[in-house]
Design a protein around this motif. Structure first.
Motif, PDB file in Angstrom:
ATOM      1  N   LYS A   1       1.975   6.116 -37.722  1.00 19.67           N
ATOM      2  CA  LYS A   1       0.852   6.917 -37.771  1.00 19.67           C
ATOM      3  C   LYS A   1       1.821   8.470 -38.265  1.00 19.67           C
ATOM      4  N   ASP A   2       0.688   9.664 -39.135  1.00 21.68           N
ATOM      5  CA  ASP A   2       1.643  10.587 -38.772  1.00 21.68           C
ATOM      6  C   ASP A   2       1.506  11.379 -38.182  1.00 21.68           C
ATOM      7  N   GLU A   3       2.417  11.731 -36.931  1.00 21.97           N
ATOM      8  CA  GLU A   3       1.753  12.771 -36.228  1.00 21.97           C
ATOM      9  C   GLU A   3       1.484  14.250 -35.705  1.00 21.97           C
ATOM     10  N   SER A   4       2.505  14.469 -37.034  1.00 21.29           N
ATOM     11  CA  SER A   4       1.641  15.733 -37.119  1.00 21.29           C
ATOM     12  C   SER A   4       0.682  16.275 -37.653  1.00 21.29           C
ATOM     13  N   LEU A   5      -0.270  14.900 -38.074  1.00 14.55           N
ATOM     14  CA  LEU A   5      -1.759  15.243 -38.284  1.00 14.55           C
ATOM     15  C   LEU A   5      -2.588  15.299 -36.617  1.00 14.55           C
ATOM     16  N   ARG A   6      -1.812  14.858 -35.643  1.00 10.96           N
ATOM     17  CA  ARG A   6      -3.086  14.850 -34.174  1.00 10.96           C
ATOM     18  C   ARG A   6      -3.244  15.319 -33.573  1.00 10.96           C
ATOM     19  N   SER A   7      -3.260  17.335 -33.561  1.00  9.62           N
ATOM     20  CA  SER A   7      -2.860  18.157 -33.457  1.00  9.62           C
ATOM     21  C   SER A   7      -4.597  18.591 -34.291  1.00  9.62           C
ATOM     22  N   GLN A   8      -4.675  18.597 -35.223  1.00  7.05           N
ATOM     23  CA  GLN A   8      -6.172  18.594 -36.513  1.00  7.05           C
ATOM     24  C   GLN A   8      -7.184  17.202 -36.227  1.00  7.05           C
ATOM     25  N   TYR A   9      -6.475  15.754 -36.392  1.00  4.46           N
ATOM     26  CA  TYR A   9      -7.708  14.545 -35.983  1.00  4.46           C
ATOM     27  C   TYR A   9      -7.866  13.872 -35.011  1.00  4.46           C
ATOM     28  N   GLY A  10      -6.888  13.915 -33.820  1.00  6.00           N
ATOM     29  CA  GLY A  10      -7.175  13.720 -32.915  1.00  6.00           C
ATOM     30  C   GLY A  10      -6.604  11.910 -32.861  1.00  6.00           C
ATOM     31  N   GLN A  11      -6.864  11.034 -32.314  1.00  3.54           N
ATOM     32  CA  GLN A  11      -6.885   9.816 -31.985  1.00  3.54           C
ATOM     33  C   GLN A  11      -7.923   8.961 -33.120  1.00  3.54           C
ATOM     34  N   SER A  12      -8.012  10.224 -34.145  1.00  2.70           N
ATOM     35  CA  SER A  12      -8.954   9.276 -35.214  1.00  2.70           C
ATOM     36  C   SER A  12      -7.889   8.293 -36.567  1.00  2.70           C
ATOM     37  N   GLU A  13      -8.797   7.312 -37.023  1.00  3.40           N
ATOM     38  CA  GLU A  13      -7.580   6.822 -37.731  1.00  3.40           C
ATOM     39  C   GLU A  13      -7.590   7.848 -38.708  1.00  3.40           C
ATOM     40  N   ARG A  14      -7.901   8.633 -38.971  1.00  2.00           N
ATOM     41  CA  ARG A  14      -7.452   9.489 -40.128  1.00  2.00           C
ATOM     42  C   ARG A  14      -5.580  10.072 -40.423  1.00  2.00           C
TER      43      ARG A  14
END
Length: 101
Positions: free
Chosen positions: A65-78
């Protein structure tokens, strides 16, 4: 420009154009649109999501996972940027065995 033979990752063939080969040599990937049917792509996408959500057991699969995307996509597969070692998942590995690929 053409890479010297000793730096090439591809060989002369009648499947890829010289432009496609050069793009791969320069970038390390090649996008071929509509190579795989929309129905298969949808099946692979759904299985990818199931694996990301841990709805199915894919023995040995590593979900990165790219943790930097978590704020934008939460727990989704994105937030998943890679699933490796998925060869034990018959459905997702089927992609690797398609004649088109």
């Amino acid at each position: 420009h053409v890479s010297p033979l000793w730096l090439s990752y591809t060989l002369d063939n009648d499947v890829l154009s010289s432009e496609q080969r050069q793009f791969y040599e320069d970038n390390g990937y090649l996008l071929v649109r509509k190579l795989v049917s929309d129905a298969d792509i949808e099946r692979f996408r759904k299985q990818f999501v199931r694996i990301c959500n841990k709805e199915v057991n894919a023995p040995g699969a590593v979900i990165m996972k790219d943790e930097s995307l978590r704020s934008q996509y939460g727990q989704s597969e994105r937030v998943v940027n890679k699933v490796q070692d998925f060869q034990e998942d018959d459905e997702l590995f089927r992609y690797c065995t398609l004649p088109e690929v």
